[in-house]
Each structure stands twice: as structure tokens, then as C-alpha cells.
Design a protein around this motif. Sequence first.
Motif, PDB file in Angstrom:
ATOM      1  N   LEU A   5       0.837  -1.205   0.000  1.00  0.00           N
ATOM      2  CA  LEU A   5       0.000   0.000   0.000  1.00  0.00           C
ATOM      3  C   LEU A   5       0.871   1.253   0.000  1.00  0.00           C
ATOM      4  N   ILE A   6       1.915   1.242   0.834  1.00  0.00           N
ATOM      5  CA  ILE A   6       2.790   2.412   0.936  1.00  0.00           C
ATOM      6  C   ILE A   6       3.585   2.607  -0.356  1.00  0.00           C
ATOM      7  N   LEU A   7       4.011   1.524  -0.985  1.00  0.00           N
ATOM      8  CA  LEU A   7       4.699   1.628  -2.269  1.00  0.00           C
ATOM      9  C   LEU A   7       3.823   2.326  -3.305  1.00  0.00           C
ATOM     10  N   PHE A   8       2.555   1.967  -3.345  1.00  0.00           N
ATOM     11  CA  PHE A   8       1.635   2.583  -4.299  1.00  0.00           C
ATOM     12  C   PHE A   8       1.468   4.076  -4.017  1.00  0.00           C
ATOM     13  N   THR A   9       1.242   4.439  -2.764  1.00  0.00           N
ATOM     14  CA  THR A   9       0.990   5.850  -2.449  1.00  0.00           C
ATOM     15  C   THR A   9       2.224   6.707  -2.667  1.00  0.00           C
ATOM     16  N   GLN A  10       3.391   6.213  -2.278  1.00  0.00           N
ATOM     17  CA  GLN A  10       4.611   7.003  -2.437  1.00  0.00           C
ATOM     18  C   GLN A  10       4.959   7.209  -3.915  1.00  0.00           C
ATOM     19  N   SER A  11       4.743   6.184  -4.733  1.00  0.00           N
ATOM     20  CA  SER A  11       4.981   6.328  -6.170  1.00  0.00           C
ATOM     21  C   SER A  11       4.022   7.347  -6.789  1.00  0.00           C
ATOM     22  N   SER A  12       2.797   7.342  -6.317  1.00  0.00           N
ATOM     23  CA  SER A  12       1.797   8.271  -6.843  1.00  0.00           C
ATOM     24  C   SER A  12       2.122   9.716  -6.443  1.00  0.00           C
ATOM     25  N   PHE A  13       2.641   9.901  -5.239  1.00  0.00           N
ATOM     26  CA  PHE A  13       3.056  11.249  -4.816  1.00  0.00           C
ATOM     27  C   PHE A  13       4.138  11.788  -5.753  1.00  0.00           C
ATOM     28  N   ALA A  14       5.056  10.920  -6.168  1.00  0.00           N
ATOM     29  CA  ALA A  14       6.121  11.341  -7.076  1.00  0.00           C
ATOM     30  C   ALA A  14       5.542  11.857  -8.393  1.00  0.00           C
ATOM     31  N   VAL A  15       4.486  11.207  -8.860  1.00  0.00           N
ATOM     32  CA  VAL A  15       3.863  11.607 -10.125  1.00  0.00           C
ATOM     33  C   VAL A  15       3.167  12.959  -9.988  1.00  0.00           C
ATOM     34  N   THR A  16       2.407  13.160  -8.915  1.00  0.00           N
ATOM     35  CA  THR A  16       1.692  14.437  -8.749  1.00  0.00           C
ATOM     36  C   THR A  16       2.672  15.597  -8.572  1.00  0.00           C
ATOM     37  N   SER A  17       3.783  15.354  -7.890  1.00  0.00           N
ATOM     38  CA  SER A  17       4.789  16.404  -7.726  1.00  0.00           C
ATOM     39  C   SER A  17       5.413  16.772  -9.062  1.00  0.00           C
ATOM     40  N   PHE A  18       5.650  15.771  -9.900  1.00  0.00           N
ATOM     41  CA  PHE A  18       6.226  16.024 -11.229  1.00  0.00           C
ATOM     42  C   PHE A  18       5.267  16.857 -12.082  1.00  0.00           C
ATOM     43  N   ILE A  19       3.980  16.565 -11.998  1.00  0.00           N
ATOM     44  CA  ILE A  19       2.989  17.336 -12.758  1.00  0.00           C
ATOM     45  C   ILE A  19       2.970  18.789 -12.298  1.00  0.00           C
ATOM     46  N   LEU A  20       2.962  19.005 -10.973  1.00  0.00           N
ATOM     47  CA  LEU A  20       2.968  20.364 -10.431  1.00  0.00           C
ATOM     48  C   LEU A  20       4.220  21.110 -10.880  1.00  0.00           C
ATOM     49  N   ALA A  21       5.361  20.433 -10.843  1.00  0.00           N
ATOM     50  CA  ALA A  21       6.624  21.057 -11.248  1.00  0.00           C
ATOM     51  C   ALA A  21       6.598  21.473 -12.716  1.00  0.00           C
ATOM     52  N   THR A  22       6.089  20.595 -13.565  1.00  0.00           N
ATOM     53  CA  THR A  22       6.075  20.867 -15.003  1.00  0.00           C
ATOM     54  C   THR A  22       5.140  22.021 -15.342  1.00  0.00           C
ATOM     55  N   LEU A  23       3.955  22.030 -14.754  1.00  0.00           N
ATOM     56  CA  LEU A  23       3.017  23.128 -14.985  1.00  0.00           C
ATOM     57  C   LEU A  23       3.610  24.460 -14.521  1.00  0.00           C
ATOM     58  N   THR A  24       4.322  24.416 -13.407  1.00  0.00           N
ATOM     59  CA  THR A  24       4.942  25.640 -12.886  1.00  0.00           C
ATOM     60  C   THR A  24       6.098  26.085 -13.774  1.00  0.00           C
ATOM     61  N   ALA A  25       6.914  25.144 -14.217  1.00  0.00           N
ATOM     62  CA  ALA A  25       8.061  25.477 -15.082  1.00  0.00           C
ATOM     63  C   ALA A  25       7.606  26.073 -16.404  1.00  0.00           C
ATOM     64  N   LEU A  26       6.474  25.596 -16.915  1.00  0.00           N
ATOM     65  CA  LEU A  26       5.940  26.099 -18.182  1.00  0.00           C
ATOM     66  C   LEU A  26       5.161  27.408 -18.014  1.00  0.00           C
ATOM     67  N   LYS A  27       5.038  27.856 -16.755  1.00  0.00           N
ATOM     68  CA  LYS A  27       4.342  29.111 -16.415  1.00  0.00           C
ATOM     69  C   LYS A  27       2.878  29.091 -16.855  1.00  0.00           C
ATOM     70  N   VAL A  28       2.248  27.913 -16.741  1.00  0.00           N
ATOM     71  CA  VAL A  28       0.822  27.801 -17.047  1.00  0.00           C
ATOM     72  C   VAL A  28       0.023  27.403 -15.807  1.00  0.00           C
ATOM     73  N   ILE A  29       0.675  27.415 -14.665  1.00  0.00           N
ATOM     74  CA  ILE A  29       0.028  26.994 -13.434  1.00  0.00           C
ATOM     75  C   ILE A  29      -1.037  28.003 -13.004  1.00  0.00           C
ATOM     76  N   ASN A  30      -2.194  27.496 -12.598  1.00  0.00           N
ATOM     77  CA  ASN A  30      -3.282  28.314 -12.071  1.00  0.00           C
ATOM     78  C   ASN A  30      -3.683  27.797 -10.703  1.00  0.00           C
ATOM     79  N   TYR A  31      -4.411  28.612  -9.979  1.00  0.00           N
ATOM     80  CA  TYR A  31      -4.829  28.234  -8.628  1.00  0.00           C
ATOM     81  C   TYR A  31      -5.633  26.934  -8.640  1.00  0.00           C
ATOM     82  N   TRP A  32      -6.571  26.788  -9.578  1.00  0.00           N
ATOM     83  CA  TRP A  32      -7.438  25.612  -9.583  1.00  0.00           C
ATOM     84  C   TRP A  32      -6.662  24.331  -9.840  1.00  0.00           C
ATOM     85  N   GLU A  33      -5.557  24.417 -10.582  1.00  0.00           N
ATOM     86  CA  GLU A  33      -4.737  23.227 -10.828  1.00  0.00           C
ATOM     87  C   GLU A  33      -4.025  22.788  -9.549  1.00  0.00           C
ATOM     88  N   ILE A  34      -3.552  23.745  -8.773  1.00  0.00           N
ATOM     89  CA  ILE A  34      -2.957  23.416  -7.476  1.00  0.00           C
ATOM     90  C   ILE A  34      -4.004  22.773  -6.579  1.00  0.00           C
TER      91      ILE A  34
END
Length: 405
Positions: A80-109
Motif C-alpha cells: 500500500l505504501i509503495l503505491f501511495t509514495q509512487s503516486s506522490f512522485a507523479v503528482t509532484s512532477f505534474i505540479l513542477a512541469t506546470l509551474t516550469a511552463l508558467k501555465v500553473i493556475n490556482y485551480w490546478e494546485i
Amino acid sequence: MRITDSFPALEHRNFRLFWLGQMVSLIGTWMQNIGQGWLVLELTNSSFLLGLISAVQFLPMMLFSLFAGVIVDRFPKRKLILFTQSSFAVTSFILATLTALKVINYWEILILALINGFLNTIDVPARQSFIIDLVGKKDLMNAIALNSAVFNAARIIGPAIAGILIGKLGYAICFYLNSASFIAVIIGLILITVEGVTPKLKDAKTRIIEDLKDGMTYIKNMPVILHTILMIAVLSTFSMNFNVLVPVFTKNVLHREATGYGLLMSAMGIGALIGALTLASISKRGVKPVYLFAGGIGLGLFQILIGIQNSYTLTAFLLALSGWFMVTFTSSANTTIQINSADEFRGRVMSVYSLVFGGVTPIGSMYAGTLSQRFGPHITFIVSGVIAMAYSFYVLSRYRKIFSA
């Protein structure tokens, strides 16, 4: 003198793997927490909307924690912990990419915070109840205190790094580094040789409600567990909203920027780290209720003192003391609950712990954000401190009745 003489939990190979992985991952988590909070303030300039992010992130835990406990008691915790920790890595990567591309909005966060909230609903009780499988009851308090120590060491390092990186390179780098940090904990989990529990899949569909009711009845009939959980619920709701209050206090009262905010959170982490290491070093004395009450009363006292001053240096010192007493309270509460829980109910008991520790955060965040928006962070700190002290003294007044039952 060996380090394991003071920290016997480190003698357990499985715990060392888990602990070292968490050490790396939590630094990244704190970097993202600092970056996300400051990014929201930059996008919205609203303490209410900052509180809403925190509320949404913990809403799934508030709604579904009890059912998560049944899942944790049925399936191998490691997987269970392996699944959740791997998923956290994915959501962090998405947030980072949206921010790096300067398209991040409040609703996406907001959406990513909600997804992380669902993951946390499983992750927190699974991780909390997994510890005893790694070290056993004898070294449980030491292990919990060491986990608090690494959490708060990360609270020192993460915010300080984040404050510097935000000023030099922007927000995205903090989120990318957090995503990468999960690799360490994933490797540790792969190497661990225990699953945590034998799967109980029989009657999985028909027994969920019955299992849930059995867990609630068990807690109700255990006064020490019940009243410790209630104490956590009150203090978590009204007195542990630092992620909402500190950035607002920093910006609106102390008139500092992201670096100043990061250093304040690091100061709090220093105090919490010292408190955790102190608790770990005296853990051989056993679980003592005095730690629980001293933690709650001290947390409230120093919040009040924060609210009646506006010095940056003094705020840092008072936040350090708040961190010390907060970790003393939370670690003592966690240990008290787990030591007094039967093995077959531990997942469900810790899911209730997760509910009152993190699941009430939406209420606490909205309380802190709304009160701060209307009356200012000064008043909110004072009110929060008064509530923490008052309820701690109330439970203390019933000490003999509760802890001798």
C-alpha cells in the motif's frame, strides 16, 4: 557508547531502510510545502484561498479515513505504501512541469492537492501502523520519536533550501526535487522484508461495515485511546495550523518574503527536532502521560506569546519552542494509542488517529484562514493557544479517571 544504545529502533534493519528513505523524501516534501504555500499567496494574495488549499488536501482524509483503516487491516502495508509514495512522485512532477511552463493556475494546485489528499488517506494510517511491524512494541516509542526527528530535521533543511531556491531559480525546482526524492523511500520499501500483515480477503465486500463498527466499538471501550484521540482532534483543529498562519504572519505582520518564511519554518523544525531527539533518548522510561499534557499546554502557551509580539527574531524563537512542545505532544499521543491497541484493530485505530490528526485539517485550515482574514494572524495565534491550553488542562483534570480505567 553505540548510537543504538540511545536509539534501539535503529538496530532493526527493516526500520533503518524505511527511516533512511523517509529522511530523503521528507526534505523534498517540505520543499514543496513551502513552495506551494508561497506560490498560492503570490497567485491569489489571499489567506482564505491558502487555507482552502490545505482544507481540500485533507478533505478526503476527513471523509474516508475510517474506511481506509479497514483497507489497511486487510492488505499488506508495504505494498500500500509503495503505491501511495509512487503516486506522490507523479503528482509532484505534474505540479513542477506546470509551474516550469508558467501555465500553473490556482485551480490546478487545488486539484493536485485533492489527489494528494486521497493518497494520504491510505498512506498515513498504513505508515503509522507499519512501524510496529518493523520494530515491535518494545522499541515503538523510540521508533516513533525517531520518525518525528527525521520529519523535523527535514522541516529545518527543506524550508531553508526552498527559500533560497525560490529566490534564485523559482518554484518549479522545489517541486521537481520533491518528485525525485520519493525514489529513496521507494527503494527502501522494495528492500524491506516484511509486508506488515497477511491479507484478509475473505468476505471483503460484506464485512467492511461490520469491521468498521467493531473498530469504533473497540475505541469507545478503551478510555485511554478515546480521550487521547479526542485531545488530538481538538489541538489539531485549532492549534496546529502553522502552514496557514506562519506565511500570513510572515508577509502581513513581519513584512518578510519567501526566504524569511523558509527560515521561520526551519526554526520551528529545529525546536521540533530537538524535542523529538529528547523524547527518543528517554523512551526507555516508557510512555508517560506527563509528556502528553506538557506538550499540549506548552504548545498553547507559545502560540499565545507569538500572537502578542511582532519581532522576527522573537517569532523564530517562539516557533522553535512551539515545535518542541508540538512534537512532544504528537509523538506521545501516537505512542500511547499504539501501545494500548490490539494488533487486529491497529489499522482501524490509526485510521481514526489519521482522521483527527490530519482529517480535521480542512476545518482547522478554514478556521485559521477565515479568522486570520477577518481579525489578523495575531488574534488567531492567541485564540488557538488559549484553546490548546484550556483543553489540555481539562483532560489533565480527569487524568486518574481516564488513565486508570
